[in-house]
Design an enzyme around this catalytic site. Structure first.
Site, PDB file in Angstrom:
ATOM      1  N   ASN A 279      29.194  55.040  59.844  1.00  0.00           N
ATOM      2  CA  ASN A 279      29.839  54.769  59.213  1.00  0.00           C
ATOM      3  C   ASN A 279      30.217  55.676  57.678  1.00  0.00           C
ATOM      4  OD1 ASN A 279      32.436  54.438  61.126  1.00  0.00           O
ATOM      5  ND2 ASN A 279      32.010  52.223  61.442  1.00  0.00           N
TER       6      ASN A 279
ATOM      7  N   GLU B 205      31.939  47.528  67.260  1.00  0.00           N
ATOM      8  CA  GLU B 205      30.879  48.399  67.696  1.00  0.00           C
ATOM      9  C   GLU B 205      30.582  48.279  69.745  1.00  0.00           C
ATOM     10  OE1 GLU B 205      27.713  47.383  64.661  1.00  0.00           O
ATOM     11  OE2 GLU B 205      30.364  47.315  64.863  1.00  0.00           O
TER      12      GLU B 205
END
Length: 259
Positions: A189, A233
């Site tokens: 990210n 995640e």
């Protein structure tokens, strides 16, 4: 006084009443299938059928029609009916009722009503109900799915875990649970942006999904297996009736595909 009351009541000619009806009415001799009487609506639709067979002139059949329930009406003494689809997509309701003449003969009163509009409305309502059921099913599915990965969401997984664990305990069957955590996902990210991070999560969702999809190999094949996004995640796969060695095989396959 009673006789006077009867005399004061209006008297009607039965044929006048029949001719006033908007539906097609014909009186038929069941022995020969010949028409004995028609009301004005029938005359306007088919012309004069006096002495002609009903199946030839009304239904264009060489023999008594397959949908005809005239004999059933005579035997039961009750009204019988058939809905008849026409080649032009119209529908007719044909009804038969037993009628005894003044000299003891048995005839049948046949009425024909055009029910095309009501059938169209019925089909439209059925199609609408099917569409509403599809929409409701989609809404139910969305309520238990993760919006990004299309896997089951955390809430559904939690509720299912309690239920499936109880079932496995009662049945004395093994139950395996895989827990997946993507290492260094924050780095993806930070380095490539959240859009790329979302694409990674979606790819994991496709890998874990047990939904059939053309051209996609499924590692989680059974519909009883429950893959879910646990959060962020983190992912889980609940494997009913799976011993530890079986779960290890699936885990290793998943690890190899992700690596």
């Amino acid at each position: 006084m009673a006789n006077l009351a009867v005399q004061d009541q209006p008297q009607y000619d039965p044929q006048v009443l029949l001719n006033a009806q908007p539906v097609i009415i014909a009186v038929i001799d069941p022995a020969s299938y010949k028409v004995q009487f028609q009301n004005q609506t029938s005359l306007g639709k088919f012309g004069n059928l006096s002495g002609l067979t009903c199946h030839e002139k009304i239904a264009d059949c060489a023999a008594p029609c397959g949908f005809c329930k005239m004999s059933d009406a005579i035997q039961s003494g009750k009204i019988t009916s058939s809905e008849v689809p026409l080649p032009n997509e119209e529908y007719l309701l044909v009804q038969w009722s037993k009628a005894e003449t003044s000299n003891g003969l048995i005839h049948v009163v046949e009425t024909i009503t055009n029910i095309t509009e009501s059938k169209r409305q019925q089909k439209y309502a059925e199609a609408l109900n099917e569409r509403l059921e599809e929409i409701n099913e989609q809404l139910r599915d969305r309520a238990i799915r993760d919006g990004l990965t299309s896997l089951y969401n955390h809430s559904y997984f939690r509720d299912s875990l309690t239920r499936i664990f109880a079932q496995a305990k009662r049945a004395g069957q093994p139950l395996a649970l895989l827990f997946l955590d993507l290492d260094n996902f924050k780095t993806i990210n930070d380095s490539h942006g959240h859009r790329v991070g979302d694409q990674v999560l979606q790819a994991i969702g496709q890998l874990l999904s047990n939904r059939p999809a053309p051209g996609r190999e499924r590692l989680i094949e059974r519909t009883s297996d429950l893959p879910a996004r646990y959060g962020g995640e983190e992912f889980v796969v609940l494997l009913p009736d799976t011993p530890p060695e079986g779960a290890l095989v699936i885990a290793e396959l998943l690890r190899q595909r992700i690596m």
